[in-house]
Design a protein around this motif. Structure first.
Motif, mmCIF file in Angstrom:
data_model
loop_
_atom_site.group_PDB
_atom_site.id
_atom_site.type_symbol
_atom_site.label_atom_id
_atom_site.label_comp_id
_atom_site.label_asym_id
_atom_site.label_seq_id
_atom_site.Cartn_x
_atom_site.Cartn_y
_atom_site.Cartn_z
ATOM 1 N N SER A 59 1.563 -4.892 0.057
ATOM 2 C CA SER A 59 0.953 -4.718 1.356
ATOM 3 C C SER A 59 -0.385 -5.462 1.474
ATOM 4 N N CYS A 60 -1.289 -5.243 0.516
ATOM 5 C CA CYS A 60 -2.622 -5.861 0.636
ATOM 6 C C CYS A 60 -2.839 -7.001 -0.352
ATOM 7 N N CYS A 110 0.051 -5.518 -5.076
ATOM 8 C CA CYS A 110 0.479 -4.688 -3.956
ATOM 9 C C CYS A 110 1.151 -5.580 -2.912
ATOM 10 N N CYS A 147 -1.119 2.759 -3.309
ATOM 11 C CA CYS A 147 -2.146 1.768 -3.611
ATOM 12 C C CYS A 147 -3.492 2.250 -3.082
ATOM 13 N N GLY A 185 -6.045 0.453 -2.658
ATOM 14 C CA GLY A 185 -6.718 -0.585 -1.882
ATOM 15 C C GLY A 185 -6.411 -0.438 -0.406
ATOM 16 N N CYS A 186 -5.153 -0.094 -0.090
ATOM 17 C CA CYS A 186 -4.731 -0.050 1.315
ATOM 18 C C CYS A 186 -4.074 1.286 1.685
#
Ligand SMILES: [Zn+2]
Length: 119
Positions: free
Chosen positions: A110-111, A108, A84, A86-87
């Protein structure tokens, strides 16, 4: 690799364009482009285009996008080689295969950002 849903491709394209215009709007406000000597388009025309893009995106996806936008400036990010953008957390391969089968972008774990795959 399975063929990606055409509907999803269109949605992603519209979301990327929308995100660009939202970023442009922020830049216009934050950096005062006029004072810096840049020529920019009419802010009202930009707003109109933003509304036009929003009206073409599935309302459920649009609502989700707006929710994520309260947290991040860029709610939509690419995922490349399972990571990802983003993170920068790596995705399980099974989730990635799933992504191509659906009509809505996956998020995602995670984020929480919306994802689209790039080669
Ligand atoms: Zn992420």
């Amino acid at each position: 690799m399975p063929e990606r849903s055409e509907k999803l491709d269109t949605t992603i394209d519209l979301l990327i364009a929308l995100q660009d215009l939202l970023q442009l709007k922020r830049d216009l406000t934050d950096n005062n482009y006029g004072e810096l000597g840049f020529q920019t388009g009419d802010p009202i025309a930009i707003d109109k285009e933003i509304e036009s893009l929003k009206s073409e995106i599935d309302p459920a996806i649009m609502r989700r996008y707006e929710t994520i936008r309260r947290k991040y400036d860029r709610p939509l990010v690419p995922v490349r080689r399972g990571v990802c953008y983003g993170c920068f957390v790596k995705f399980p391969t099974a989730r990635l295969a799933e992504m191509d089968d659906r009509d809505v972008p996956i998020l995602c774990e995670s984020c929480g950002r919306m994802l689209y795959q790039i080669p």
